[in-house]
Motif scaffolding. Structure first.
Motif, PDB file in Angstrom:
ATOM      1  N   LEU A  34       0.824  -1.210   0.000  1.00 50.41           N
ATOM      2  CA  LEU A  34       0.000   0.000   0.000  1.00 50.41           C
ATOM      3  C   LEU A  34       0.857   1.257   0.000  1.00 50.41           C
ATOM      4  O   LEU A  34       0.599   2.200  -0.758  1.00 50.41           O
ATOM      5  CB  LEU A  34      -0.928  -0.020   1.215  1.00 50.41           C
ATOM      6  CG  LEU A  34      -2.030   1.036   1.253  1.00 50.41           C
ATOM      7  CD1 LEU A  34      -3.027   0.812   0.121  1.00 50.41           C
ATOM      8  CD2 LEU A  34      -2.754   0.996   2.600  1.00 50.41           C
ATOM      9  N   ILE A  35       1.896   1.287   0.845  1.00 54.83           N
ATOM     10  CA  ILE A  35       2.769   2.464   0.909  1.00 54.83           C
ATOM     11  C   ILE A  35       3.519   2.639  -0.406  1.00 54.83           C
ATOM     12  O   ILE A  35       3.683   3.770  -0.884  1.00 54.83           O
ATOM     13  CB  ILE A  35       3.749   2.341   2.100  1.00 54.83           C
ATOM     14  CG1 ILE A  35       2.984   2.308   3.423  1.00 54.83           C
ATOM     15  CG2 ILE A  35       4.731   3.516   2.102  1.00 54.83           C
ATOM     16  CD1 ILE A  35       3.847   1.989   4.630  1.00 54.83           C
ATOM     17  N   GLU A  36       3.977   1.547  -0.983  1.00 57.80           N
ATOM     18  CA  GLU A  36       4.687   1.635  -2.261  1.00 57.80           C
ATOM     19  C   GLU A  36       3.806   2.231  -3.352  1.00 57.80           C
ATOM     20  O   GLU A  36       4.270   2.997  -4.204  1.00 57.80           O
ATOM     21  CB  GLU A  36       5.187   0.250  -2.683  1.00 57.80           C
ATOM     22  CG  GLU A  36       6.418  -0.204  -1.935  1.00 57.80           C
ATOM     23  CD  GLU A  36       6.863  -1.594  -2.339  1.00 57.80           C
ATOM     24  OE1 GLU A  36       6.011  -2.371  -2.838  1.00 57.80           O
ATOM     25  OE2 GLU A  36       8.051  -1.922  -2.140  1.00 57.80           O
ATOM     26  N   GLU A  37       2.523   1.897  -3.341  1.00 60.30           N
ATOM     27  CA  GLU A  37       1.602   2.434  -4.341  1.00 60.30           C
ATOM     28  C   GLU A  37       1.357   3.918  -4.130  1.00 60.30           C
ATOM     29  O   GLU A  37       1.268   4.694  -5.095  1.00 60.30           O
ATOM     30  CB  GLU A  37       0.273   1.675  -4.292  1.00 60.30           C
ATOM     31  CG  GLU A  37       0.366   0.235  -4.778  1.00 60.30           C
ATOM     32  CD  GLU A  37      -0.946  -0.509  -4.596  1.00 60.30           C
ATOM     33  OE1 GLU A  37      -1.881   0.064  -3.973  1.00 60.30           O
ATOM     34  OE2 GLU A  37      -1.046  -1.668  -5.062  1.00 60.30           O
ATOM     35  N   LYS A  38       1.260   4.322  -2.860  1.00 61.85           N
ATOM     36  CA  LYS A  38       0.929   5.720  -2.544  1.00 61.85           C
ATOM     37  C   LYS A  38       2.157   6.619  -2.540  1.00 61.85           C
ATOM     38  O   LYS A  38       2.099   7.770  -2.975  1.00 61.85           O
ATOM     39  CB  LYS A  38       0.238   5.784  -1.172  1.00 61.85           C
ATOM     40  CG  LYS A  38      -1.050   4.974  -1.069  1.00 61.85           C
ATOM     41  CD  LYS A  38      -2.151   5.549  -1.917  1.00 61.85           C
ATOM     42  CE  LYS A  38      -3.451   4.777  -1.714  1.00 61.85           C
ATOM     43  NZ  LYS A  38      -4.553   5.307  -2.557  1.00 61.85           N
ATOM     44  N   ASN A  39       3.263   6.098  -2.002  1.00 65.80           N
ATOM     45  CA  ASN A  39       4.462   6.932  -1.832  1.00 65.80           C
ATOM     46  C   ASN A  39       5.709   6.054  -1.867  1.00 65.80           C
ATOM     47  O   ASN A  39       6.263   5.696  -0.817  1.00 65.80           O
ATOM     48  CB  ASN A  39       4.388   7.712  -0.519  1.00 65.80           C
ATOM     49  CG  ASN A  39       5.432   8.791  -0.413  1.00 65.80           C
ATOM     50  OD1 ASN A  39       6.473   8.737  -1.068  1.00 65.80           O
ATOM     51  ND2 ASN A  39       5.188   9.782   0.428  1.00 65.80           N
ATOM     52  N   PRO A  40       6.154   5.664  -3.061  1.00 61.58           N
ATOM     53  CA  PRO A  40       7.314   4.759  -3.155  1.00 61.58           C
ATOM     54  C   PRO A  40       8.580   5.323  -2.527  1.00 61.58           C
ATOM     55  O   PRO A  40       9.411   4.568  -2.016  1.00 61.58           O
ATOM     56  CB  PRO A  40       7.472   4.555  -4.664  1.00 61.58           C
ATOM     57  CG  PRO A  40       6.720   5.685  -5.308  1.00 61.58           C
ATOM     58  CD  PRO A  40       5.610   6.019  -4.378  1.00 61.58           C
ATOM     59  N   LYS A  41       8.748   6.631  -2.554  1.00 60.74           N
ATOM     60  CA  LYS A  41       9.934   7.235  -1.942  1.00 60.74           C
ATOM     61  C   LYS A  41       9.936   7.018  -0.434  1.00 60.74           C
ATOM     62  O   LYS A  41      10.978   6.727   0.167  1.00 60.74           O
ATOM     63  CB  LYS A  41       9.979   8.729  -2.266  1.00 60.74           C
ATOM     64  CG  LYS A  41      11.235   9.431  -1.770  1.00 60.74           C
ATOM     65  CD  LYS A  41      11.254  10.893  -2.184  1.00 60.74           C
ATOM     66  CE  LYS A  41      12.517  11.588  -1.676  1.00 60.74           C
ATOM     67  NZ  LYS A  41      12.538  13.032  -2.074  1.00 60.74           N
ATOM     68  N   ALA A  42       8.759   7.156   0.182  1.00 64.11           N
ATOM     69  CA  ALA A  42       8.662   6.939   1.624  1.00 64.11           C
ATOM     70  C   ALA A  42       8.954   5.486   1.969  1.00 64.11           C
ATOM     71  O   ALA A  42       9.652   5.180   2.940  1.00 64.11           O
ATOM     72  CB  ALA A  42       7.276   7.334   2.128  1.00 64.11           C
ATOM     73  N   MET A  43       8.427   4.550   1.178  1.00 60.59           N
ATOM     74  CA  MET A  43       8.664   3.129   1.442  1.00 60.59           C
ATOM     75  C   MET A  43      10.136   2.786   1.298  1.00 60.59           C
ATOM     76  O   MET A  43      10.679   1.982   2.063  1.00 60.59           O
ATOM     77  CB  MET A  43       7.828   2.281   0.485  1.00 60.59           C
ATOM     78  CG  MET A  43       7.892   0.786   0.790  1.00 60.59           C
ATOM     79  SD  MET A  43       7.336   0.340   2.437  1.00 60.59           S
ATOM     80  CE  MET A  43       8.839  -0.338   3.146  1.00 60.59           C
ATOM     81  N   ARG A  44      10.797   3.414   0.369  1.00 58.32           N
ATOM     82  CA  ARG A  44      12.230   3.185   0.188  1.00 58.32           C
ATOM     83  C   ARG A  44      12.996   3.573   1.460  1.00 58.32           C
ATOM     84  O   ARG A  44      13.908   2.871   1.895  1.00 58.32           O
ATOM     85  CB  ARG A  44      12.722   4.012  -1.005  1.00 58.32           C
ATOM     86  CG  ARG A  44      14.198   3.872  -1.332  1.00 58.32           C
ATOM     87  CD  ARG A  44      14.561   4.757  -2.518  1.00 58.32           C
ATOM     88  NE  ARG A  44      15.987   4.766  -2.801  1.00 58.32           N
ATOM     89  CZ  ARG A  44      16.601   3.946  -3.654  1.00 58.32           C
ATOM     90  NH1 ARG A  44      15.883   3.045  -4.313  1.00 58.32           N
ATOM     91  NH2 ARG A  44      17.905   4.009  -3.852  1.00 58.32           N
ATOM     92  N   ALA A  45      12.606   4.694   2.059  1.00 55.14           N
ATOM     93  CA  ALA A  45      13.294   5.165   3.268  1.00 55.14           C
ATOM     94  C   ALA A  45      12.958   4.328   4.498  1.00 55.14           C
ATOM     95  O   ALA A  45      13.756   4.241   5.434  1.00 55.14           O
ATOM     96  CB  ALA A  45      12.939   6.623   3.523  1.00 55.14           C
ATOM     97  N   LEU A  46      11.782   3.697   4.494  1.00 49.34           N
ATOM     98  CA  LEU A  46      11.340   2.920   5.659  1.00 49.34           C
ATOM     99  C   LEU A  46      11.772   1.468   5.597  1.00 49.34           C
ATOM    100  O   LEU A  46      11.497   0.696   6.527  1.00 49.34           O
ATOM    101  CB  LEU A  46       9.807   2.972   5.759  1.00 49.34           C
ATOM    102  CG  LEU A  46       9.173   4.325   6.065  1.00 49.34           C
ATOM    103  CD1 LEU A  46       7.653   4.228   5.964  1.00 49.34           C
ATOM    104  CD2 LEU A  46       9.585   4.820   7.446  1.00 49.34           C
TER     105      LEU A  46
END
Length: 413
Positions: A78-90
């Motif tokens: 879900l996070i990757e779909e909405k905000n891939p940059k944020a998922m990369r950092a997390l």
């Protein structure tokens, strides 16, 4: 006639002398008798070093968001779909706190949210979003319902990234103390506390985090004291001692002139700090609230992340500071934490530039998402000391003759 012993290289006139007899006696002593003597000498050296090296004269590896256990599969999607940059950092995760300490980490970071009544953060928004998206449900993030209890909670991003190896501050601290008691000779454990709340100066958001007031900080100190006794902590009052301010005390710790005539106070020696913990604030905007009514942190438990030169300045963060800036502060006596990597970027490319700069600096705490026991899954990137050392003499502030291997052996028991 008894058999004569012939020794080449020894003049005949001395072979029957007391000098020769003494030499022969020592030559024939079993070699094994020398080992306890060597071990005793090494222990004495370690004990002497403990008396002369202070906690601002060492360097340790720490972890960033030490409680973080990663993102569950459907939440990740879900996070990757909405905000891939944020998922990369997390995209990082840590072992339980006790395992990190056993692996050599000596600085931990814990993010805390106030939850006076309990249950405020028990139902993360992302769980609802996963269901609405028709994704498979992830494992319950809080199967024992720790989030329902009153008290400070431990998590990263409210509503999005709440999975933790210890959901409450009490559980985190109890875990650390249990490990400490099992390993009483460990170097001091530096514990960073980051208070999560709304932006300073803005009204609280509905269903958002509780603001931290002076009373909230009183409760935070009380919760820490309920786990650790005064004898198990290094506190601002102890470091200030008979100095007027913390600033005066730590600046005195930065000079070799601290002799027998110095005032009581300053950073403790390793001998005084073994088996103890020290709490440090991970952010600056709350400093004025925490020090209100507590000038120079009198009566407080946590050292503020202070602006250098302030009366309460003993610890400061230089996460993006240059080596020159960090070294200058270290020579003044400050404790300093810096970052060696951020947002998984260095780990994905195996880039050690930032880590090497931090390692060469006078920062006492080097915070990473990848300690030696937790290398990056992409490249094997990790941040540690040569030869697997748990700690080493600070490259900028350590006294001459400081020996890395005497600070803490592999086994701390």
């Amino acid at each position: 006639m008894p058999e004569q012993i012939t020794v080449t290289g020894v003049p005949p006139a001395r072979r029957s002398s007391w000098y020769f007899d003494l030499r022969m006696l020592f030559a024939m002593l079993p070699t094994i008798m020398l080992f306890p003597l060597c071990a005793s000498a090494q222990q004495t050296t370690a004990a002497q070093q403990d008396q002369s090296v202070r906690i601002n004269q060492i360097q340790v590896i720490g972890t960033h968001n030490s409680y973080h256990t990663g993102i569950a599969p459907s939440e990740r999607k879900l996070i990757e779909e909405k905000n891939p940059k944020a998922m990369r950092a997390l995209d990082y995760a840590h072992a339980p706190l006790g395992d990190q300490l056993s692996g050599g980490v000596r600085q931990l970071e814990i993010d805390v949210y106030a939850d006076t009544k309990g249950g405020r953060y028990a139902h993360p928004e992302i769980v609802k979003k996963v269901a609405e998206a028709g994704l498979p449900p992830d494992p319950d993030f809080d199967p024992t319902h720790e989030m329902d209890k009153p008290g400070f909670k431990v998590m990263h991003v409210l509503g999005v990234d709440q999975r933790s190896s210890c959901h409450t501050l009490m559980l985190c601290l109890t875990t650390i103390r249990a490990w400490s008691q099992q390993n009483p000779r460990h170097l001091p454990i530096f514990i960073l506390i980051e208070t999560k709340q709304g932006r300073p100066g803005r009204p609280p958001v509905a269903n958002g985090p509780e603001p931290f007031t002076s009373a909230t900080f009183d409760a935070l100190d009380a919760e820490i004291r309920s786990v650790f006794s005064p004898q198990e902590m290094i506190t601002p009052d102890q470091v200030r001692g008979s100095y007027g301010t913390l600033l005066d005390a730590v600046r005195a710790s930065g000079h070799e002139a601290m002799g027998a005539a110095k005032k009581a106070g300053g950073w403790p020696t390793i001998a005084e700090a073994r088996g103890k913990v020290i709490f440090l604030m991970d952010q600056r905007p709350v400093e004025a609230i925490y020090t209100e009514g507590h000038p120079s942190l009198r009566g407080r438990v946590i050292f503020t992340n202070a602006v250098p030169g302030a009366p309460d300045a003993a610890f400061t963060e230089e996460n993006d500071g240059t080596k020159e800036e960090i070294d200058a502060l270290a020579r003044q006596g400050y404790l300093i934490r810096t970052r060696t990597d951020d947002g998984t970027e260095e780990a994905r490319t195996n880039d050690h530039t930032r880590a090497n700069n931090a390692l060469a600096s006078g920062a006492q705490m080097l915070s990473t998402d990848y300690p030696p026991s937790e290398p990056a899954k992409w490249t094997g990137f990790f941040v540690g000391f040569p030869h697997g050392l748990i700690a080493r003499c600070n490259p900028v502030t350590a006294p001459s003759g400081c020996v890395d291997s005497l600070l803490e052996p592999a086994s701390t028991k």
